[in-house]
Design a protein around this motif. Sequence first.
Motif, PDB file in Angstrom:
ATOM      1  N   PHE A 123      -0.652   4.603 -72.129  1.00 41.59           N
ATOM      2  CA  PHE A 123      -1.716   3.898 -71.404  1.00 41.59           C
ATOM      3  C   PHE A 123      -1.184   3.389 -70.061  1.00 41.59           C
ATOM      4  O   PHE A 123      -1.854   3.490 -69.039  1.00 41.59           O
ATOM      5  CB  PHE A 123      -2.286   2.745 -72.246  1.00 41.59           C
ATOM      6  CG  PHE A 123      -3.534   3.149 -72.999  1.00 41.59           C
ATOM      7  CD1 PHE A 123      -4.795   2.917 -72.483  1.00 41.59           C
ATOM      8  CD2 PHE A 123      -3.433   3.797 -74.223  1.00 41.59           C
ATOM      9  CE1 PHE A 123      -5.931   3.313 -73.167  1.00 41.59           C
ATOM     10  CE2 PHE A 123      -4.558   4.200 -74.916  1.00 41.59           C
ATOM     11  CZ  PHE A 123      -5.813   3.958 -74.397  1.00 41.59           C
ATOM     12  N   ASP A 124       0.032   2.856 -70.067  1.00 41.74           N
ATOM     13  CA  ASP A 124       0.632   2.380 -68.816  1.00 41.74           C
ATOM     14  C   ASP A 124       0.843   3.539 -67.842  1.00 41.74           C
ATOM     15  O   ASP A 124       0.568   3.427 -66.652  1.00 41.74           O
ATOM     16  CB  ASP A 124       1.986   1.708 -69.100  1.00 41.74           C
ATOM     17  CG  ASP A 124       1.820   0.288 -69.587  1.00 41.74           C
ATOM     18  OD1 ASP A 124       0.840  -0.367 -69.186  1.00 41.74           O
ATOM     19  OD2 ASP A 124       2.671  -0.175 -70.378  1.00 41.74           O
ATOM     20  N   SER A 125       1.350   4.658 -68.367  1.00 36.85           N
ATOM     21  CA  SER A 125       1.603   5.821 -67.501  1.00 36.85           C
ATOM     22  C   SER A 125       0.308   6.292 -66.847  1.00 36.85           C
ATOM     23  O   SER A 125       0.283   6.622 -65.664  1.00 36.85           O
ATOM     24  CB  SER A 125       2.163   6.997 -68.301  1.00 36.85           C
ATOM     25  OG  SER A 125       3.392   6.677 -68.835  1.00 36.85           O
ATOM     26  N   ILE A 126      -0.751   6.327 -67.626  1.00 37.51           N
ATOM     27  CA  ILE A 126      -2.018   6.826 -67.102  1.00 37.51           C
ATOM     28  C   ILE A 126      -2.646   5.801 -66.159  1.00 37.51           C
ATOM     29  O   ILE A 126      -3.200   6.140 -65.128  1.00 37.51           O
ATOM     30  CB  ILE A 126      -2.943   7.238 -68.260  1.00 37.51           C
ATOM     31  CG1 ILE A 126      -2.350   8.506 -68.870  1.00 37.51           C
ATOM     32  CG2 ILE A 126      -4.371   7.486 -67.802  1.00 37.51           C
ATOM     33  CD1 ILE A 126      -2.739   8.779 -70.262  1.00 37.51           C
ATOM     34  N   ASN A 127      -2.473   4.541 -66.516  1.00 39.46           N
ATOM     35  CA  ASN A 127      -2.977   3.491 -65.647  1.00 39.46           C
ATOM     36  C   ASN A 127      -2.316   3.538 -64.267  1.00 39.46           C
ATOM     37  O   ASN A 127      -2.934   3.194 -63.255  1.00 39.46           O
ATOM     38  CB  ASN A 127      -2.769   2.124 -66.315  1.00 39.46           C
ATOM     39  CG  ASN A 127      -3.419   1.015 -65.535  1.00 39.46           C
ATOM     40  OD1 ASN A 127      -2.787   0.040 -65.167  1.00 39.46           O
ATOM     41  ND2 ASN A 127      -4.701   1.166 -65.234  1.00 39.46           N
ATOM     42  N   SER A 128      -1.073   4.000 -64.207  1.00 40.45           N
ATOM     43  CA  SER A 128      -0.417   4.052 -62.899  1.00 40.45           C
ATOM     44  C   SER A 128      -1.007   5.161 -62.020  1.00 40.45           C
ATOM     45  O   SER A 128      -0.687   5.262 -60.842  1.00 40.45           O
ATOM     46  CB  SER A 128       1.095   4.202 -63.048  1.00 40.45           C
ATOM     47  OG  SER A 128       1.415   5.487 -63.498  1.00 40.45           O
ATOM     48  N   LEU A 129      -1.888   5.999 -62.588  1.00 42.32           N
ATOM     49  CA  LEU A 129      -2.551   7.045 -61.797  1.00 42.32           C
ATOM     50  C   LEU A 129      -3.925   6.598 -61.308  1.00 42.32           C
ATOM     51  O   LEU A 129      -4.609   7.319 -60.586  1.00 42.32           O
ATOM     52  CB  LEU A 129      -2.754   8.313 -62.644  1.00 42.32           C
ATOM     53  CG  LEU A 129      -1.534   8.948 -63.292  1.00 42.32           C
ATOM     54  CD1 LEU A 129      -1.966   9.981 -64.317  1.00 42.32           C
ATOM     55  CD2 LEU A 129      -0.671   9.609 -62.222  1.00 42.32           C
ATOM     56  N   CYS A 130      -4.344   5.413 -61.748  1.00 48.69           N
ATOM     57  CA  CYS A 130      -5.704   4.942 -61.484  1.00 48.69           C
ATOM     58  C   CYS A 130      -5.898   4.638 -59.998  1.00 48.69           C
ATOM     59  O   CYS A 130      -5.101   3.920 -59.398  1.00 48.69           O
ATOM     60  CB  CYS A 130      -5.946   3.684 -62.319  1.00 48.69           C
ATOM     61  SG  CYS A 130      -7.590   3.021 -62.134  1.00 48.69           S
ATOM     62  N   ARG A 131      -6.918   5.218 -59.414  1.00 49.24           N
ATOM     63  CA  ARG A 131      -7.158   5.040 -57.976  1.00 49.24           C
ATOM     64  C   ARG A 131      -8.040   3.836 -57.662  1.00 49.24           C
ATOM     65  O   ARG A 131      -8.059   3.341 -56.559  1.00 49.24           O
ATOM     66  CB  ARG A 131      -7.818   6.299 -57.386  1.00 49.24           C
ATOM     67  CG  ARG A 131      -6.987   7.542 -57.497  1.00 49.24           C
ATOM     68  CD  ARG A 131      -5.899   7.553 -56.435  1.00 49.24           C
ATOM     69  NE  ARG A 131      -5.033   8.706 -56.591  1.00 49.24           N
ATOM     70  CZ  ARG A 131      -3.934   8.722 -57.326  1.00 49.24           C
ATOM     71  NH1 ARG A 131      -3.565   7.652 -57.981  1.00 49.24           N
ATOM     72  NH2 ARG A 131      -3.188   9.799 -57.428  1.00 49.24           N
ATOM     73  N   ASP A 132      -8.876   3.442 -58.595  1.00 47.86           N
ATOM     74  CA  ASP A 132      -9.797   2.341 -58.327  1.00 47.86           C
ATOM     75  C   ASP A 132      -9.856   1.461 -59.567  1.00 47.86           C
ATOM     76  O   ASP A 132     -10.420   1.852 -60.583  1.00 47.86           O
ATOM     77  CB  ASP A 132     -11.182   2.937 -58.001  1.00 47.86           C
ATOM     78  CG  ASP A 132     -12.222   1.845 -57.816  1.00 47.86           C
ATOM     79  OD1 ASP A 132     -11.862   0.653 -57.778  1.00 47.86           O
ATOM     80  OD2 ASP A 132     -13.420   2.197 -57.725  1.00 47.86           O
ATOM     81  N   SER A 133      -9.259   0.290 -59.470  1.00 48.42           N
ATOM     82  CA  SER A 133      -9.202  -0.519 -60.692  1.00 48.42           C
ATOM     83  C   SER A 133     -10.244  -1.637 -60.701  1.00 48.42           C
ATOM     84  O   SER A 133     -10.130  -2.601 -61.431  1.00 48.42           O
ATOM     85  CB  SER A 133      -7.794  -1.066 -60.912  1.00 48.42           C
ATOM     86  OG  SER A 133      -7.343  -1.668 -59.741  1.00 48.42           O
TER      87      SER A 133
END
Length: 553
Positions: free
Chosen positions: A144-154
């Motif tokens: 989840f952390d790894s994928i969250n680091s790809l998030c462009r708009d939080s």
Amino acid sequence: MQTNRIYMEAIKSGKDVRRYVRINVIGENGAGKSSLIRRLLGQDIDAVRRTDGIDIINNIQIRTSDGEWIVNKDVTEMKSADFVECGLWNFAGHKDYYATHQNFLTPHVIYLLVSDISKDSTFTYYDHDDEGFDSIGNHVDFWFDSINSLCRDSTGYKLNPPIIMVCTHSDKYESSEKLKARECEYKDNFDRNIRFHKKGGHMRRDLHFISNTKSDEKDIQALKEDISKLADSMDYFAVALPTKWIQLELKLSNLKNSNTNILPFEEIRKRAQEILPDEKELLSFLNYQHTIRNILFFEDIRDYIILNPNWLVKCFGCLVFNERYNERSDKTSSPTERYQMKNTGELTDEIIDLMFEKDPDIASGQYKTYILAVMERFGMIVKLQRKASDNDGCQISKSYFMPSLIKKQLISVKTIKKICRTIACNASPWLTLEFEFLSLSYANHILFDYLREYTIWERDSVDVATYHSVLMDLCEKIEELGGQLKQNINYQIKAKCSNGDYSKMSGRISLEELTEACEVGQYLCGEHSCMHKTDEMKKTWISLDNTTNAISY
Ligand SMILES: Nc1nc2c(ncn2[C@@H]2O[C@H](COP(=O)(O)OP(=O)(O)OP(=O)(O)O)[C@@H](O)[C@H]2O)c(=O)[nH]1
Ligand SMILES: [Mg+2]
Ligand SMILES: [Zn+2]
């Protein structure tokens, strides 16, 4: 898109919408990812083997009218708006690949996160190293952390990329009551530790509980429907592209399908001549294709183009120290080299040759220099320029190091102090950067950059400007890396008294906290529970007011 101007020009001569759904299947080794994929494709799971690297499966389409999956049909026959092409990327769960995988996780993708429900699912503090990966909860948290680091708009509560969670091995429970109880416990755990946190915004649909070995088709069908619905809600990742780019992408994918893994750039240029004769536009196209990891292409090392990303991961796999390659290297290398590789992650030139040679698919002789350059770019291997021996000033070691093989060694504060006493030096406070999430590839890059760039300095005294310049170098490096890896990073700069243990959380303090805690020139140290002089801390690392750093891409 970075190649904006060229792209805008190209699109004037005609554009089309490309829809393509990529599903990345991730999770711990043995969770049942490969089995699940085979079930989704209607294949039996008897022949399932541990995955090495990344297996890429194309030739799947989603029928937009009803979300039905069509597998193995002739692609050319079905080119119509009613079908969307779909690719399944199956990521090996073996830990040695984690730092490598990070390079292939892209944002416009559906993530299928698979975990084995029968394993311990407690969520405990982890720091992404061996000891911390014991429970499945930590794996799930890590992904989840790894994928969250790809998030462009939080902003908002629904975050992209989306994740669907699948829990396998539900057959391990003797009765349906026991399974229900376990499902409730798992859900509860998951909700508390992930779903109700910010990163939980990536989670879509409900948790799926299935058995790859026992579930009937209904469960598998329900999962397929969920994926199709999600793909539909994401508009099948539609993107407007110049028509010529879509034509060339198709040409490249035909080449890939005929098992061409790597081609010289010149060859691609020739083949693209009719469609994209302008070199600048061709480069823009290739850079874009690299960004979405359809191909691998570096403009400044453009001898070749890797058409199949998995081919590079396979090359990397040859070097990874797993059972298969362990056996191979045992037979081929000398005991000293083996010892060195196992214990320090050092790869001599000879070992690289021997390991590549053994894999006929790689035919490395011809590509060796290029493969190593690309691997270095991705942080899979690193070159440390260092003297071969103290007496031989000019000889530079040709060895590479593999960060994923290096064993973590926490040097105890006691040892450091002993060294300090021997050379009679004063210790400054510790500098610590606390990352909200620090991916492995990131940590490796930072570590090796430091080893490459810094040697031990001898100073009579250290002024504030020196502390600043070391810190600023580090922050700039982090920013640069974030740009390369396209990951969001949040971290806090803290310091800790020089007598403290750097590996312990207690006692780390930011400038803001220090200012608040200061009483008549002193503050209470969290580790030692006694007062220290504020100035001793303030005049070093944390004198600049830049405590919190957030870099988003
Ligand atoms: N009982 C049971 N066994 C399963 C289930 N899913 C997978 N297995 C078994 O677990 C083993 C590992 O399954 P894989 O599908 O290879 O696991 P994986 O996640 O792809 O593993 P890596 O490729 O190493 O990352 C195989 O022997 C499977 O038969 C399940 O739901 N129930
Ligand atoms: Mg697998
Ligand atoms: Zn202290």
